[in-house]
Design an enzyme around this catalytic site. Sequence first.
Site, PDB file in Angstrom:
ATOM      1  N   ARG A  50      -5.816  22.519 -18.342  1.00 11.52           N
ATOM      2  CA  ARG A  50      -6.312  21.213 -18.790  1.00 11.52           C
ATOM      3  C   ARG A  50      -7.380  21.394 -19.854  1.00 11.52           C
ATOM      4  O   ARG A  50      -7.452  20.657 -20.821  1.00 11.52           O
ATOM      5  CB  ARG A  50      -6.871  20.395 -17.615  1.00 11.52           C
ATOM      6  CG  ARG A  50      -7.561  19.149 -18.096  1.00 11.52           C
ATOM      7  CD  ARG A  50      -7.953  18.093 -17.061  1.00 11.52           C
ATOM      8  NE  ARG A  50      -8.040  18.495 -15.695  1.00 11.52           N
ATOM      9  CZ  ARG A  50      -9.105  19.098 -15.125  1.00 11.52           C
ATOM     10  NH1 ARG A  50     -10.179  19.376 -15.852  1.00 11.52           N
ATOM     11  NH2 ARG A  50      -9.077  19.411 -13.863  1.00 11.52           N
ATOM     12  N   TYR A 102      -2.058  -1.204 -35.391  1.00 10.34           N
ATOM     13  CA  TYR A 102      -0.948  -0.949 -34.462  1.00 10.34           C
ATOM     14  C   TYR A 102      -1.152  -1.781 -33.191  1.00 10.34           C
ATOM     15  O   TYR A 102      -2.260  -1.831 -32.640  1.00 10.34           O
ATOM     16  CB  TYR A 102      -0.922   0.550 -34.150  1.00 10.34           C
ATOM     17  CG  TYR A 102       0.144   0.956 -33.172  1.00 10.34           C
ATOM     18  CD1 TYR A 102       1.490   0.962 -33.528  1.00 10.34           C
ATOM     19  CD2 TYR A 102      -0.193   1.350 -31.886  1.00 10.34           C
ATOM     20  CE1 TYR A 102       2.463   1.345 -32.634  1.00 10.34           C
ATOM     21  CE2 TYR A 102       0.773   1.741 -30.983  1.00 10.34           C
ATOM     22  CZ  TYR A 102       2.102   1.734 -31.359  1.00 10.34           C
ATOM     23  OH  TYR A 102       3.061   2.107 -30.464  1.00 10.34           O
ATOM     24  N   ASP A 174      -6.435   6.000 -38.710  1.00 10.32           N
ATOM     25  CA  ASP A 174      -5.125   6.298 -38.128  1.00 10.32           C
ATOM     26  C   ASP A 174      -4.200   6.671 -39.286  1.00 10.32           C
ATOM     27  O   ASP A 174      -3.843   5.825 -40.111  1.00 10.32           O
ATOM     28  CB  ASP A 174      -4.602   5.067 -37.370  1.00 10.32           C
ATOM     29  CG  ASP A 174      -3.309   5.356 -36.618  1.00 10.32           C
ATOM     30  OD1 ASP A 174      -2.539   6.226 -37.073  1.00 10.32           O
ATOM     31  OD2 ASP A 174      -3.064   4.695 -35.600  1.00 10.32           O
ATOM     32  N   LYS A 199       5.380  10.625 -34.434  1.00 11.05           N
ATOM     33  CA  LYS A 199       6.050  10.092 -35.615  1.00 11.05           C
ATOM     34  C   LYS A 199       6.338  11.205 -36.632  1.00 11.05           C
ATOM     35  O   LYS A 199       7.062  12.117 -36.317  1.00 11.05           O
ATOM     36  CB  LYS A 199       5.212   8.945 -36.189  1.00 11.05           C
ATOM     37  CG  LYS A 199       4.643   7.986 -35.128  1.00 11.05           C
ATOM     38  CD  LYS A 199       5.684   7.163 -34.418  1.00 11.05           C
ATOM     39  CE  LYS A 199       5.176   6.406 -33.199  1.00 11.05           C
ATOM     40  NZ  LYS A 199       4.017   5.550 -33.376  1.00 11.05           N
TER      41      LYS A 199
HETATM   42  C1  LIG Z   1       3.016   4.934 -32.588  1.00 12.37           C
HETATM   43  C2  LIG Z   1       1.661   4.677 -33.135  1.00 12.37           C
HETATM   44  C3  LIG Z   1       0.524   4.799 -32.327  1.00 12.37           C
HETATM   45  C4  LIG Z   1       0.604   5.129 -30.854  1.00 12.37           C
HETATM   46  O1  LIG Z   1       1.100   6.414 -30.644  1.00 12.37           O
HETATM   47  P1  LIG Z   1       1.907   6.855 -29.316  1.00 12.37           P
HETATM   48  O2  LIG Z   1       2.217   8.280 -29.587  1.00 12.37           O
HETATM   49  O3  LIG Z   1       3.093   5.966 -29.200  1.00 12.37           O
HETATM   50  O4  LIG Z   1       0.961   6.660 -28.174  1.00 12.37           O
HETATM   51  C5  LIG Z   1      -0.713   4.592 -32.911  1.00 12.37           C
HETATM   52  N1  LIG Z   1      -0.826   4.234 -34.215  1.00 12.37           N
HETATM   53  C6  LIG Z   1       0.248   4.091 -35.007  1.00 12.37           C
HETATM   54  C7  LIG Z   1       0.059   3.703 -36.429  1.00 12.37           C
HETATM   55  C8  LIG Z   1       1.516   4.306 -34.499  1.00 12.37           C
HETATM   56  O5  LIG Z   1       2.588   4.147 -35.287  1.00 12.37           O
END
Ligand SMILES: *Cc1c(COP(=O)(O)O)cnc(C)c1O
Length: 416
Positions: A50, A102, A174, A199
């Site tokens: 962890r 998001y 982000d 992504k």
């Molecule tokens: C998908 C996404 C998230 C969240 O990520 P997860 O891996 O699904 O928890 C946060 N910000 C953006 C811009 C995203 O596309």
Amino acid sequence: MTEPLKPETIAATHGVASDTAFGAVAPPLHLSSTYAFEGYERPGRYDYGRAGNPNRDMLGDTLAALEGGAGAIVTSSGMAAIDLILGQLSPADRVIAPHDCYGGTLRLLKARAARQQFQLTVVDLSDTAALGNALSEGAALVMVETPSNPLMRIVDIADIARRAKAAGALTAVDNTFLSPALQRPITLGADYVVHSTTKFLNGHSDVIGGAVVTARAEDAETLRAWSNVTGTAGSPFDAWLTLRGLRTLYARIEWQQATAGAVATFLKQQPQVTAVHYPGLADHPGHALAARQQQGFGAMLSFELAGGTDAIRRFCEAVRVLTLAESLGGVESLVAHPATMTHADMGADGRRMAGISDQLLRLSIGLEHVDDLIADIDQALAVASGKAVPLCRFEELADRENRLRATVHSSVDTAK
Ligand SMILES: *Cc1c(COP(=O)(O)O)cnc(C)c1O
């Protein structure tokens, strides 16, 4: 003097041939949850999974290098990465977040603010005066997301980070929609970069993961300790897969954004498409800023389709190369209808305020050939407008089979 390595080289090779046990070229996967001490009161580099794991560290070090950060913490999801930062706040602290961030981020922010874990102010970050007002109330953290989802609005990271800093706030960007291949917020003044590695970074739609990259080494240490306290770490296998995906990031995103540009141009010429949101188009409101701030326009776009709900439904069910699904950044192209899918939770009022209409469709462009994608969109538009009849399931499967065979035969012919 040694030249720093280019990011493409770091992505392709960081950790390659680093195995001291057998000389494995591909980094081994370390699943062990616990590590032997070298002796009494002498832990080795790792003690418990962890707190730390070689695969997570190898991915984190690669991400930190690519983002120009001092360190990175790999988490179990993008949401866990954002929550890791939010965990540093106190009840008197204020978070300023964009109104079009998001959906999951907004849901998390509201849920934590409702529990009095911090104060929350939601603003339109492209509205300079609104940000000024929010900052004048005092703030600890400004969250930024650019390009925004799903309208691809662009905000000025350097300007926001500078104003946040002057007001005593940190800035977290982000960077999921572009990845460090196309945008490096830390070099523009951000304190944190967060990623859903689910992504573009992993890029193969087979891992849920996240990461926080910090500009300062001490912030990385604080967040790493907090990640151990709360147990938000991602699994070793997920980190291993994500680094494997990241190897090809630069090649993938270049191909994907070239195709996205061609798809945007095609959509723009279609009579039933009433708007196309892609920063690479010269008439996109954020075009000049994106050209300056980003190293490319990315592989995400959205467009508005005339014809009401019927046209939207017909389009979504007619696509055959594209898949109707949430998420983005994978090798396969996806179409999503934000109002009923990714942004359904926002409610109709929330969507109206964020400018997300029921006629909006979002595309994540993958690695298919541009001709196949455009042909698919073209036939789906014909079905959407009622000019063509959609294939039934059997016809669709037969069509797919025929096209596959045609491809095989034509490549055999050219080989002769
Ligand atoms: C998908 C996404 C998230 C969240 O990520 P997860 O891996 O699904 O928890 C946060 N910000 C953006 C811009 C995203 O596309």
